[in-house]
Scaffold this motif. Structure first.
Motif, short mmCIF file in Angstrom:
data_model
loop_
_atom_site.label_atom_id
_atom_site.label_comp_id
_atom_site.label_asym_id
_atom_site.label_seq_id
_atom_site.Cartn_x
_atom_site.Cartn_y
_atom_site.Cartn_z
N TYR A 57 30.60 137.89 -32.97
CA TYR A 57 29.29 137.63 -33.55
C TYR A 57 29.02 136.13 -33.53
O TYR A 57 29.91 135.32 -33.77
CB TYR A 57 29.21 138.13 -34.99
CG TYR A 57 29.37 139.62 -35.15
CD1 TYR A 57 28.84 140.51 -34.23
CD2 TYR A 57 30.03 140.14 -36.25
CE1 TYR A 57 28.97 141.87 -34.39
CE2 TYR A 57 30.17 141.51 -36.43
CZ TYR A 57 29.64 142.37 -35.50
OH TYR A 57 29.77 143.73 -35.66
N ARG A 58 27.80 135.74 -33.25
CA ARG A 58 27.44 134.33 -33.13
C ARG A 58 26.81 133.83 -34.42
O ARG A 58 25.69 133.35 -34.43
CB ARG A 58 26.51 134.12 -31.93
CG ARG A 58 27.02 134.62 -30.60
CD ARG A 58 28.41 134.15 -30.23
NE ARG A 58 28.57 132.73 -30.33
CZ ARG A 58 29.73 132.14 -30.54
NH1 ARG A 58 30.82 132.83 -30.67
NH2 ARG A 58 29.79 130.84 -30.63
N ARG A 59 27.52 133.96 -35.51
CA ARG A 59 27.03 133.47 -36.78
C ARG A 59 28.19 132.96 -37.61
O ARG A 59 29.33 133.25 -37.32
CB ARG A 59 26.25 134.57 -37.50
CG ARG A 59 27.07 135.80 -37.82
CD ARG A 59 26.30 136.93 -38.42
NE ARG A 59 25.88 136.59 -39.76
CZ ARG A 59 24.84 137.13 -40.36
NH1 ARG A 59 24.13 138.04 -39.74
NH2 ARG A 59 24.51 136.79 -41.56
N GLY A 60 27.87 132.20 -38.64
CA GLY A 60 28.89 131.65 -39.51
C GLY A 60 29.31 130.26 -39.09
O GLY A 60 28.72 129.64 -38.21
N ALA A 61 30.36 129.78 -39.72
CA ALA A 61 30.91 128.45 -39.41
C ALA A 61 31.63 128.51 -38.07
O ALA A 61 31.96 129.58 -37.57
CB ALA A 61 31.87 128.04 -40.52
#
Length: 187
Positions: A57-61
């Motif tokens: 997934y391309r989200r978060g830190a």
């Protein structure tokens, strides 16, 4: 009735045990993977709540490419590392049905004993690799280092001209290539 209930309970316990995560003993690891050794991230990894799913997934830190990590533990479904000699631990959860990779193959995509040679990329690619982003004109290799591998469920081969990534569980974005370079990104 009692026999049916006992049989059902037995099956439930059997299935529960079969799906359990099992720690891999150091002597059972492939020869190139050693607990306690330092490895380097091979692409910019994203994580939330100290977990990086191999669905990518391309989200978060983010953790930059070439960040040193120390391998702490492996199970048949997870990889646990200490990030950059800190107290931060990251757990990689391997989703084989989306990647086609067992935990060892996942490890080999994520980590290596050597840093990625960034000198082979041009200035635009280096900038986007540092930011963990993709831009028109980047090579396929630069995209892999910048944002990692797309799940194989939508991108069965990296030879194709469209790679499908997941922004998160329900949203996807496409990276389109022409002649081996990013031609456009569809979000």
């Amino acid at each position: 009735m009692m026999r049916t209930t006992t049989y059902g309970l037995f099956l439930l316990i059997l299935f529960s045990l079969a799906s359990c995560t099992r720690a891999i003993k150091p002597e059972a690891l492939p020869s190139h993977i050693t607990l306690g050794d330092t490895y380097y991230t091979q692409f910019v990894m994203r994580y939330e709540k100290d977990v990086h799913p191999t669905t990518n997934y391309r989200r978060g830190a983010s953790i930059p490419v070439n960040t040193p990590v120390r391998l702490l533990k492996m199970t048949n479904k997870t990889i646990e590392v200490e990030v950059d000699n800190s107290s931060q631990h990251l757990t990689v959860k391997n989703f084989q049905k989306h990647t086609g990779d067992d935990v060892y193959q996942a490890f080999d995509k994520l980590f290596a004993p050597n840093k990625v040679d960034l000198s082979r990329f041009n200035a635009l690619e280096k900038q986007h690799i540092q930011n963990g982003t993709v831009a028109k004109g980047m090579s396929k290799d630069a995209v892999l280092v910048a944002i990692g591998y797309p799940p194989m469920t939508q991108t069965p081969s990296l030879d194709g001209n469209r790679w499908v990534y997941w922004s998160h569980r329900f949203n996807r974005f496409n990276v389109h290539f022409k002649d081996g370079k990013v031609s456009w990104v569809e979000e």
